[in-house]
Design a protein around this motif. Structure first.
Motif, PDB file in Angstrom:
ATOM      1  N   ASP A 119       0.821  -1.214   0.000  1.00  0.00           N
ATOM      2  CA  ASP A 119       0.000   0.000   0.000  1.00  0.00           C
ATOM      3  C   ASP A 119       0.850   1.256   0.000  1.00  0.00           C
ATOM      4  N   SER A 120       1.923   1.263   0.806  1.00  0.00           N
ATOM      5  CA  SER A 120       2.785   2.436   0.882  1.00  0.00           C
ATOM      6  C   SER A 120       4.156   2.037   1.418  1.00  0.00           C
ATOM      7  N   VAL A 121       5.124   2.918   1.176  1.00  0.00           N
ATOM      8  CA  VAL A 121       6.493   2.695   1.639  1.00  0.00           C
ATOM      9  C   VAL A 121       7.042   4.029   2.130  1.00  0.00           C
ATOM     10  N   VAL A 122       7.657   4.021   3.307  1.00  0.00           N
ATOM     11  CA  VAL A 122       8.326   5.199   3.853  1.00  0.00           C
ATOM     12  C   VAL A 122       9.819   4.898   3.863  1.00  0.00           C
ATOM     13  N   VAL A 123      10.607   5.823   3.270  1.00  0.00           N
ATOM     14  CA  VAL A 123      12.048   5.596   3.146  1.00  0.00           C
ATOM     15  C   VAL A 123      12.826   6.746   3.769  1.00  0.00           C
ATOM     16  N   PRO A 124      14.075   6.470   4.216  1.00  0.00           N
ATOM     17  CA  PRO A 124      14.917   7.516   4.803  1.00  0.00           C
ATOM     18  C   PRO A 124      15.712   8.255   3.722  1.00  0.00           C
ATOM     19  N   GLY A 125      15.128   9.287   3.138  1.00  0.00           N
ATOM     20  CA  GLY A 125      15.821  10.078   2.125  1.00  0.00           C
ATOM     21  C   GLY A 125      16.915  10.928   2.742  1.00  0.00           C
ATOM     22  N   VAL A 126      17.851  11.384   1.926  1.00  0.00           N
ATOM     23  CA  VAL A 126      18.950  12.202   2.438  1.00  0.00           C
ATOM     24  C   VAL A 126      18.466  13.548   2.973  1.00  0.00           C
ATOM     25  N   ASN A 127      17.298  14.012   2.515  1.00  0.00           N
ATOM     26  CA  ASN A 127      16.720  15.266   3.016  1.00  0.00           C
ATOM     27  C   ASN A 127      15.551  15.031   3.952  1.00  0.00           C
ATOM     28  N   GLY A 128      15.419  13.807   4.459  1.00  0.00           N
ATOM     29  CA  GLY A 128      14.337  13.475   5.382  1.00  0.00           C
ATOM     30  C   GLY A 128      13.490  12.335   4.856  1.00  0.00           C
ATOM     31  N   GLU A 129      12.687  11.755   5.742  1.00  0.00           N
ATOM     32  CA  GLU A 129      11.809  10.649   5.354  1.00  0.00           C
ATOM     33  C   GLU A 129      10.753  11.128   4.366  1.00  0.00           C
ATOM     34  N   PHE A 130      10.371  10.241   3.446  1.00  0.00           N
ATOM     35  CA  PHE A 130       9.236  10.522   2.589  1.00  0.00           C
ATOM     36  C   PHE A 130       8.508   9.230   2.263  1.00  0.00           C
ATOM     37  N   GLU A 131       7.227   9.385   1.932  1.00  0.00           N
ATOM     38  CA  GLU A 131       6.353   8.241   1.699  1.00  0.00           C
ATOM     39  C   GLU A 131       5.914   8.202   0.244  1.00  0.00           C
ATOM     40  N   MET A 132       5.795   7.005  -0.291  1.00  0.00           N
ATOM     41  CA  MET A 132       5.286   6.815  -1.637  1.00  0.00           C
ATOM     42  C   MET A 132       4.053   5.931  -1.589  1.00  0.00           C
ATOM     43  N   LEU A 133       3.024   6.357  -2.320  1.00  0.00           N
ATOM     44  CA  LEU A 133       1.769   5.630  -2.437  1.00  0.00           C
ATOM     45  C   LEU A 133       1.554   5.276  -3.906  1.00  0.00           C
ATOM     46  N   LYS A 134       0.516   4.503  -4.170  1.00  0.00           N
ATOM     47  CA  LYS A 134       0.153   4.173  -5.544  1.00  0.00           C
ATOM     48  C   LYS A 134       0.006   5.461  -6.356  1.00  0.00           C
ATOM     49  N   ASP A 135       0.450   5.421  -7.601  1.00  0.00           N
ATOM     50  CA  ASP A 135       0.386   6.545  -8.544  1.00  0.00           C
ATOM     51  C   ASP A 135       1.287   7.717  -8.161  1.00  0.00           C
ATOM     52  N   HIS A 136       2.310   7.462  -7.347  1.00  0.00           N
ATOM     53  CA  HIS A 136       3.295   8.498  -7.026  1.00  0.00           C
ATOM     54  C   HIS A 136       4.016   8.905  -8.310  1.00  0.00           C
ATOM     55  N   ALA A 137       4.388  10.142  -8.405  1.00  0.00           N
ATOM     56  CA  ALA A 137       5.138  10.624  -9.565  1.00  0.00           C
ATOM     57  C   ALA A 137       6.463   9.876  -9.677  1.00  0.00           C
ATOM     58  N   PRO A 138       6.969   9.709 -10.890  1.00  0.00           N
ATOM     59  CA  PRO A 138       8.276   9.042 -11.043  1.00  0.00           C
ATOM     60  C   PRO A 138       9.347   9.791 -10.243  1.00  0.00           C
ATOM     61  N   ILE A 139      10.242   9.027  -9.626  1.00  0.00           N
ATOM     62  CA  ILE A 139      11.286   9.627  -8.804  1.00  0.00           C
ATOM     63  C   ILE A 139      12.497   8.699  -8.767  1.00  0.00           C
ATOM     64  N   VAL A 140      13.665   9.310  -8.692  1.00  0.00           N
ATOM     65  CA  VAL A 140      14.912   8.600  -8.407  1.00  0.00           C
ATOM     66  C   VAL A 140      15.549   9.372  -7.262  1.00  0.00           C
ATOM     67  N   SER A 141      15.990   8.671  -6.226  1.00  0.00           N
ATOM     68  CA  SER A 141      16.535   9.359  -5.059  1.00  0.00           C
ATOM     69  C   SER A 141      17.570   8.479  -4.360  1.00  0.00           C
ATOM     70  N   ILE A 142      18.363   9.133  -3.521  1.00  0.00           N
ATOM     71  CA  ILE A 142      19.369   8.447  -2.713  1.00  0.00           C
ATOM     72  C   ILE A 142      18.835   8.309  -1.297  1.00  0.00           C
ATOM     73  N   LEU A 143      19.124   7.169  -0.671  1.00  0.00           N
ATOM     74  CA  LEU A 143      18.692   6.919   0.700  1.00  0.00           C
ATOM     75  C   LEU A 143      19.882   6.938   1.634  1.00  0.00           C
ATOM     76  N   LYS A 144      19.629   7.336   2.868  1.00  0.00           N
ATOM     77  CA  LYS A 144      20.666   7.312   3.896  1.00  0.00           C
ATOM     78  C   LYS A 144      20.365   6.192   4.879  1.00  0.00           C
ATOM     79  N   GLU A 145      21.225   6.021   5.852  1.00  0.00           N
ATOM     80  CA  GLU A 145      21.019   4.996   6.876  1.00  0.00           C
ATOM     81  C   GLU A 145      19.706   5.244   7.599  1.00  0.00           C
ATOM     82  N   GLY A 146      18.958   4.175   7.781  1.00  0.00           N
ATOM     83  CA  GLY A 146      17.680   4.299   8.467  1.00  0.00           C
ATOM     84  C   GLY A 146      16.820   3.074   8.252  1.00  0.00           C
TER      85      GLY A 146
END
Length: 97
Positions: free
Chosen positions: A18-45
């Protein structure tokens, strides 16, 4: 949306979620169905996976790095040191270290 988490050693998780929350380098963010395309780097978390519609998940078959949350077994967590993500067409791929 479909989530796949891959480490250098194995595929840690692969299923509809249903959803995923990830530790982005600029803070946590969540992705849901139909999220806009994105490429990002993750940090420790911690990656938090919400599987509310996934009553068929068998926790005994999960990879050892994927842990059901203590308070809500429909939420899974995966600790990472770093990683990258790509979200496109309702498919999220996480390459995790």
């Amino acid at each position: 949306m479909y989530l796949e988490i891959v480490s250098p050693e194995a595929t840690l998780f692969s299923s509809e979620v249903d959803s995923v929350v990830v530790p982005g380098v600029n803070g946590e963010f969540e992705m849901l169905k139909d999220h806009a395309p994105i490429v990002s780097i993750l940090k420790e978390g911690t990656i938090r996976i919400n599987t509310h519609t996934q009553s068929h998940l068998v926790f005994d078959e999960l990879h050892a790095d994927v842990v059901p949350h203590n308070d809500d077994k429909k939420v899974l967590t995966v600790n990472i040191n770093s990683g990258t993500i790509e979200m496109k067409d309702n498919k999220l791929i996480i390459l995790a270290d």
